[in-house]
Design an enzyme around this catalytic site. Structure first.
Site, PDB file in Angstrom:
ATOM      1  N   GLU A  79       0.825  -1.208   0.000  1.00  0.00           N
ATOM      2  CA  GLU A  79       0.000   0.000   0.000  1.00  0.00           C
ATOM      3  C   GLU A  79       0.857   1.256   0.000  1.00  0.00           C
ATOM      4  O   GLU A  79       0.543   2.239  -0.673  1.00  0.00           O
ATOM      5  CB  GLU A  79      -0.942  -0.002   1.212  1.00  0.00           C
ATOM      6  CG  GLU A  79      -1.959  -1.133   1.226  1.00  0.00           C
ATOM      7  CD  GLU A  79      -3.028  -1.010   0.158  1.00  0.00           C
ATOM      8  OE1 GLU A  79      -3.053   0.015  -0.549  1.00  0.00           O
ATOM      9  OE2 GLU A  79      -3.847  -1.931   0.038  1.00  0.00           O
ATOM     10  N   ASP A 226      -4.302  -9.699  -8.703  1.00  0.00           N
ATOM     11  CA  ASP A 226      -4.712  -8.780  -9.766  1.00  0.00           C
ATOM     12  C   ASP A 226      -3.592  -7.939 -10.368  1.00  0.00           C
ATOM     13  O   ASP A 226      -3.276  -8.039 -11.556  1.00  0.00           O
ATOM     14  CB  ASP A 226      -5.843  -7.874  -9.271  1.00  0.00           C
ATOM     15  CG  ASP A 226      -5.557  -7.250  -7.899  1.00  0.00           C
ATOM     16  OD1 ASP A 226      -4.460  -7.469  -7.359  1.00  0.00           O
ATOM     17  OD2 ASP A 226      -6.428  -6.531  -7.381  1.00  0.00           O
ATOM     18  N   GLU A 320     -18.544  -6.356  -2.696  1.00  0.00           N
ATOM     19  CA  GLU A 320     -17.169  -6.834  -2.578  1.00  0.00           C
ATOM     20  C   GLU A 320     -17.015  -8.236  -3.155  1.00  0.00           C
ATOM     21  O   GLU A 320     -15.965  -8.582  -3.675  1.00  0.00           O
ATOM     22  CB  GLU A 320     -16.731  -6.823  -1.110  1.00  0.00           C
ATOM     23  CG  GLU A 320     -16.206  -5.493  -0.627  1.00  0.00           C
ATOM     24  CD  GLU A 320     -14.866  -5.117  -1.238  1.00  0.00           C
ATOM     25  OE1 GLU A 320     -13.830  -5.257  -0.562  1.00  0.00           O
ATOM     26  OE2 GLU A 320     -14.860  -4.673  -2.410  1.00  0.00           O
ATOM     27  N   GLU A 338     -12.258   0.233  -9.691  1.00  0.00           N
ATOM     28  CA  GLU A 338     -11.835  -0.638 -10.789  1.00  0.00           C
ATOM     29  C   GLU A 338     -12.833  -0.686 -11.937  1.00  0.00           C
ATOM     30  O   GLU A 338     -12.438  -0.736 -13.112  1.00  0.00           O
ATOM     31  CB  GLU A 338     -11.571  -2.054 -10.262  1.00  0.00           C
ATOM     32  CG  GLU A 338     -10.287  -2.219  -9.477  1.00  0.00           C
ATOM     33  CD  GLU A 338     -10.371  -1.657  -8.063  1.00  0.00           C
ATOM     34  OE1 GLU A 338      -9.317  -1.456  -7.437  1.00  0.00           O
ATOM     35  OE2 GLU A 338     -11.507  -1.427  -7.592  1.00  0.00           O
TER      36      GLU A 338
END
Length: 881
Positions: A79, A226, A320, A338
């Site tokens: 992150e 991803d 989610e 996204e």
């Protein structure tokens, strides 16, 4: 600025800032917070995209003046990299662009880049692992292993966490001329690539940063993996390194082969990619259609995007997680961007105004359901519309950016967005970095890459101007069949006739799910006009006659089923694993009769190319794990070293024993009770580096087989073994060597010998037949350990027999459907031959008997071999081996 600064995030319901330690802990989610004004840094380049240049200049001054990166706080490496390091680099990129234009930022002198470099150095201690994969967390002040760091004990990280570094780290190296950042990021990517599952070319979700073993062996394109795929393709675009494109194309082929089930994207097992790992999808996979646009594969991008949009229209937001029949699985929605990202890229590719309508829906839903007096609040439950006091930094960094770009005309932008590439956090990195400060030599050449027969795999970025020439309805023609996908679980269900039993429409049977022992599946085959025939040799043959199907739709399903079965068969034949190797005990009292099934290594001597194998006495090394310099080299020299698995890479063990003078190595599993009876073998992988320096053979034994050698050492001290690609007969083993006298001195009668040999052959044949009978067309073998190749062929493996216009026939080469009275028997740990199909074994044995009869040998030699067999069997019974 008004309610939260200098806190990391805004709490929109209570109109205050979220400061870590002052609010109740949210677990791993809080690892993104580092008391470094996260949202402000994450939003810097968004301000320039929105043409807020004055606000951007003020924000940069605040960051330079107020932000401290030396806090005693543990943060997520992933992150912090994508949000803070990426935010600083994106801010620097647009700052120098504005300075060049001559109106704004004339005072700027690279301050954001200096901060980025400082942060980069603070992240580097996380890479202090044997594999090069970073620890998942790092203390900004004390690093990882410092007594006050409060981190460094973790063993696992996600694939995306370790594989989503190359853009930011390479950009930092190119901007500053300091190559170490790009080197570390490349090393991590190289290691993940080397650890991919070789037969499926998929990667797992979670990996051990010390051993490289896969911890979670499911694979998809959503959470945990991803952005690893995203960064392989974008690293090629930004850096111009062809090896990244080769890797991406290899993975992409596997994704489309196994994970993509249009319009769905379902997780599978990396060792059994035809087997779904779960029945739901997470919202992070919504980025994938956008990545497919960059790849140039538009059709599946349109299909998946449309499916996701139908889910959004039902719930206002994307949950989610949701199931394959589109029910809510996890109801939260933290305002993830996204889907907006993919919408923007699809509009750029197609020019279809439909995607402007999609964007309009997103904006209306945000304003109607998420907007609160102090900002936008995450949805706690999309079904009830309840809120959560949370507004993540990525909402401003990405959502606003993509939605603005979706509707912006070229004249609305103060710079050309095409000159930049988006990171996974939508930060802007200039493409000219590809030719700047190229201090890295391209060492990460992709090994074992084969050209894939796919026209999409041209090594060029897609030209959006010619994707859909003169066909504005192209995207609509793909979307149309999916417009009812949510209300009707299967898009084809609307045209399927009701089942006679009143159960309603059902999705067609997939080849991957078929089990010949399932009566319901056999009934479905019958309806589709497919016949299942059991052949005398144990094979199963499938034949379809379209005229025998219950309806035209069933006949269509049958044809699709047969096509899938042919593809499945072809793929599984390609996935044949390298055969296991053999450890054969050749010293007294075994004389080659005990053969232990061993797993090969992806480095060192290839025993299949050295038919004589490697023969020598075994010796246990010190330290037993082989992870440091061997302290008893005099005991190991010219011998085969025994060591325990764990604590370091297999290649490191091999280098240490080779340095000590060993001629080979056997690694014994440290998992108590593990056995080749119950677990598939695997290949020992390398360490992501060049392993050409390792020249000795290395084999792996499970715990049970390894203990056989250790027990023999304790009882007989000197134990000699032969490492080979398959077991050798005793004539080969003792060729040119004197046969011990006590074998010849046996006075047992030949009748006893014949009887024992006959009983043994009978027992062996029955065992093989029972083992074969235990297999089922739909059976699933145990999963091998991650990163290591199984030697067990999927019993579903089917091969096409013949096909014409009227029928398709498939014969099963390896499977057998058991009768009601047939029982299975486990494969023995000690086998005499290599693992060949039963038909081949029987034929080989028959041929060897013919050759035996044709040989002219002295009687003494024949008696010696017979007596040797008898004594060996008696000793094996005595020792219960």
């Amino acid at each position: 600025q008004e309610h939260a600064y200098p806190a990391d995030e805004l709490m929109p319901l209570t109109c205050r800032g979220r400061v870590r330690g002052q609010e109740p802990s949210r677990g791993d989610v809080d690892d993104a917070l580092g008391k470094f004004s996260l949202t402000l840094i994450d939003t810097l380049d968004t301000l320039v995209v929105l043409n807020k240049t004055k606000e951007f200049e003020e924000a940069v001054k605040k960051v330079i003046k107020d932000v401290n990166l030396d806090n005693d706080i543990v943060v997520s490496v992933f992150e912090t990299n994508i949000r803070v390091l990426g935010g600083l680099l994106g801010g620097h990129s647009v700052a120098i662009m504005l300075k060049e234009k001559g109106e704004y930022m004339q005072w700027y002198n690279g301050e954001l880049l200096h901060m980025a470099k400082e942060l980069g150095y603070k992240l580097l201690p996380a890479f202090n692992t044997t594999s090069g994969l970073p620890y998942p967390r790092v203390n900004l002040k004390f690093g990882v292993r410092h007594p006050e760091a409060r981190t460094g004990t973790e063993t696992d990280t996600c694939t995306a966490c370790a594989g989503t570094l190359i853009l930011e780290f390479a950009a930092l190296s190119r901007f500053t001329g300091t190559s170490i950042f790009e080197e570390y990021a490349r090393k991590a990517l190289d290691f993940i690539w080397e650890k991919r599952q070789r037969s499926s070319n998929l990667v797992g979700v979670t990996i051990n940063i010390h051993t490289g073993d896969w911890v979670r062996k499911d694979s998809g394109v959503g959470a945990g993996i991803d952005s690893y795929y995203e960064y392989l393709l974008k690293a090629y675009v930004l850096l111009g390194d062809d090896s990244f494109l080769e890797r991406f194309n290899t993975h992409y082929d596997a994704i489309m082969r196994y994970i993509s089930q249009p319009p769905l994207l379902l997780d599978v097992h990396i060792h059994k990619p035809m087997l779904n790992a779960r029945t739901w999808m997470d919202s992070l996979l919504a980025f994938f259609p956008g990545l497919q646009v960059l790849k140039g594969d538009i059709r599946p991008a349109i299909e998946t995007h449309e499916m996701l949009y139908q889910v959004i229209k039902k719930h206002n937001f994307l949950p989610e997680a949701f199931t394959t029949d589109f029910r809510v699985h996890w109801a939260q929605h933290p305002l993830r961007p996204e889907f907006a990202e993919s919408t923007y890229f699809l509009y750029k590719a197609t020019g279809d105004p439909y995607y402007l309508e999609v964007g309009k829906t997103l904006i209306e839903n945000l304003n109607k359901y998420a907007r609160v007096p102090c900002g936008f609040a995450a949805m706690k439950d999309v079904r009830t519309g309840s809120h959560e006091d949370r507004m993540d930094s990525f909402f401003l960094a990405e959502m606003f950016k993509y939605l603005y770009l979706l509707f912006a005309d070229k004249e609305d932008m103060i710079f050309d967005i095409e000159d930049y590439i988006f990171t996974t956090e939508a930060h802007l990195l200039p493409l000219w970095l590809s030719t700047t400060n190229q201090t890295i030599s391209k060492k990460n050449t992709t090994t074992e890459y084969t050209e894939l027969d796919d026209s999409n795999f041209d090594w060029t970025c897609p030209n959006t101007q010619i994707l859909f020439p003169n066909d504005p309805m192209f995207a609509q023609s793909i979307r149309e069949p999916l417009k009812n996908v949510v209300d009707k679980s299967c898009p084809r269900g609307i045209s399927r006739v009701e089942e006679s039993l009143g159960s309603g429409p059902k999705p067609p049977l997939r080849a991957r799910d078929f089990m010949a022992s399932n009566p319901e599946h056999l009934e479905i085959l019958k309806k589709m006009g497919v016949s299942l025939i059991h052949l005398k040799d144990g094979r199963v043959q499938l034949v379809q006659h379209a005229v025998q199907a219950a309806s035209s739709l069933d006949a269509e399903d049958g044809l699709r089923f047969m096509q899938e079965m042919i593809e499945l068969s072809s793929q599984q034949q390609k996935e044949q694993q390298l055969p296991p190797r053999a450890v054969q005990i050749v010293s007294h009292p075994f004389f080659g009769r005990v053969v232990l099934t061993a797993g090969p290594a992806q480095f060192g001597m290839d025993l299949s190319k050295h038919k004589a194998g490697t023969r020598g006495f075994v010796a246990t090394i010190k330290p037993y794990n082989g992870c440091s310099e061997i302290t008893n080299p005099e005991a190991v020299k010219e011998k085969i070293a025994l060591m325990q698995r764990g604590q370091c890479m297999f290649a490191e063990k091999a280098r240490n024993i080779q340095k000590a003078g060993a001629i080979g190595g056997i690694v014994i599993d440290d998992n108590e009770g593990s056995s080749s009876d119950t677990a598939p073998l695997f290949q020992m992988a390398g360490d992501g580096k060049n392993t050409d320096d390792i020249t000795i053979p290395m084999l792996f034994l499970f715990n049970k087989e390894g203990n056989i050698i250790l027990d023999a050492i304790r009882e007989y001290e000197a134990v000699e073994v032969l490492l080979s690609d398959k077991a050798k007969d005793r004539a080969t083993i003792f060729k040119g060597k004197m046969i011990p006298n006590y074998i010849i001195d046996s006075n047992l009668e030949m009748e006893n010998m014949d009887q024992k040999l006959s009983e043994n052959d009978s027992h062996k044949q029955n065992s093989e037949e029972a083992t074969s009978a235990s297999q089922d067309v739909g059976a699933v073998s145990a999963e091998p350990e991650e990163g290591e190749n199984s030697d067990v062929t999927d019993p579903d493996s089917l091969a096409p027999a013949h096909a014409d216009s009227d029928s398709v026939s498939i014969s099963n080469q390896d499977s057998y459907v058991p009768g009601t009275d047939e029982a299975s028997a486990p494969e023995p740990a000690c086998t005499q031959g290599d693992h060949q199909p039963q038909e081949q074994k029987l034929e080989t044995e028959s041929n060897s008997k013919v050759n035996w009869d044709n040989k002219v040998q002295p009687m003494e030699s024949i008696l010696a071999d017979w007596n040797e067999d008898i004594e060996a069997f008696e000793m094996m019974e005595k020792d219960e081996l």
